[in-house]
Design an enzyme around this catalytic site. Structure first.
Site, mmCIF file in Angstrom:
data_model
loop_
_atom_site.group_PDB
_atom_site.id
_atom_site.type_symbol
_atom_site.label_atom_id
_atom_site.label_comp_id
_atom_site.label_asym_id
_atom_site.label_seq_id
_atom_site.Cartn_x
_atom_site.Cartn_y
_atom_site.Cartn_z
ATOM 1 N N PRO A 1 -7.746 -10.460 -24.520
ATOM 2 C CA PRO A 1 -8.826 -12.055 -24.099
ATOM 3 C C PRO A 1 -9.771 -12.117 -22.656
ATOM 4 O O PRO A 1 -9.312 -12.374 -22.162
ATOM 5 C CB PRO A 1 -7.260 -12.596 -23.871
ATOM 6 C CG PRO A 1 -6.120 -11.600 -23.008
ATOM 7 C CD PRO A 1 -6.799 -10.461 -23.854
ATOM 8 N N LYS A 2 -10.651 -11.154 -23.644
ATOM 9 C CA LYS A 2 -12.210 -11.139 -22.313
ATOM 10 C C LYS A 2 -13.040 -12.312 -21.777
ATOM 11 O O LYS A 2 -13.374 -12.695 -23.126
ATOM 12 C CB LYS A 2 -12.512 -9.655 -22.035
ATOM 13 C CG LYS A 2 -11.366 -8.545 -22.722
ATOM 14 C CD LYS A 2 -11.954 -7.319 -23.008
ATOM 15 C CE LYS A 2 -11.221 -5.964 -22.581
ATOM 16 N NZ LYS A 2 -12.255 -4.646 -22.085
#
Length: 244
Positions: free
Chosen positions: A114-115
């Site tokens: 989840p960047k």
């Protein structure tokens, strides 16, 4: 370009891929980890079923990656929540803030990390290891730890890094409806721990609407570690399909 060649593309642009098609190997990957106790109700609002929260613990990490196959030199920071899934204890990767576009693109597309964009840093200031995270022009996290004060057992350090990690993988259809919505799991197994230390630590989180780390407030610092490794990442595997 022939149709069969288009079908073999791993990402776009077609003449300049956003990231390299390789298995990423990290040399001298350096961690500052601070595990802290937080508000259990805040965790329950964020942790997706079927994961459960056995203890109200969060690990704030800053990772310095100076030598990464295909990605070069970059830094990440984020929060991981202690969870359980079918009796297995692990961490739910809530969010990662990264200063590299190729690392963001590959992490989101090729895997499920989840960047999003941010400006983390990890450095030594006199006798203190310092980790920071800025979002835009504002500071959202300050982490400090006494530099190499006490050696840490290498097996304990390896277990800390190799805990199973759960994430949400989402891919929308062209009309915005979900095409893929999975809970996935991965675990680091190919790792060499080069050094590991522990010591006193402090963590400050500052409220920000787009980087809401402070929504999980620091009630008590439980532990801290400074670990240097060589490692490779494993692919993710789906463990729960939310669309089934």
């Amino acid at each position: 370009m022939r149709k069969q060649d288009v079908a073999r593309l791993f990402t776009t642009p077609v003449d300049s891929p956003a990231y390299a098609p390789t298995r990423y190997r990290f040399t001298d990957r350096e961690y500052l980890n601070i595990t802290y106790r937080t508000d259990p109700e805040a965790l329950r609002r964020l942790v997706p079923e079927p994961l459960t929260v056995p203890d109200p613990l969060v690990r704030f990490e800053v990772m310095r990656m100076p030598d990464t196959t295909g990605l070069g030199d970059y830094t990440e920071a984020g929060q991981l929540i202690t969870v359980e899934h079918e009796g297995e204890r692990g961490e739910f990767n809530l969010a990662m803030y990264v200063n590299s576009v190729p690392a963001i693109s590959s992490g989101r597309e090729y895997s499920a990390y989840p960047k999003k964009s941010g400006s983390p840093a990890l450095y030594v200031d006199s006798d203190t290891l310092v980790g920071t995270l800025d979002y835009g022009s504002l500071r959202v996290a300050n982490a400090t730890m006494g530099y190499k004060q006490r050696a840490m057992d290498l097996d304990e350090a390896r277990a800390e890094i190799c805990v199973p990690t759960f994430m949400i993988k989402t891919v929308p259809n062209y009309d915005g409806t979900p095409r893929i919505c999975d809970l996935v799991r991965t675990r680091i197994t190919d790792i060499t721990v080069k050094s590991a230390y522990t010591g006193p630590a402090r963590l400050q989180l500052f409220a920000h609407v787009m980087a809401p780390l402070a929504d999980l407030p620091v009630l008590e610092v439980v532990s801290a570690s400074h670990i240097r490794t060589d490692l490779s990442l494993n692919p993710v595997e789906p463990v729960f399909d939310y669309l089934a």
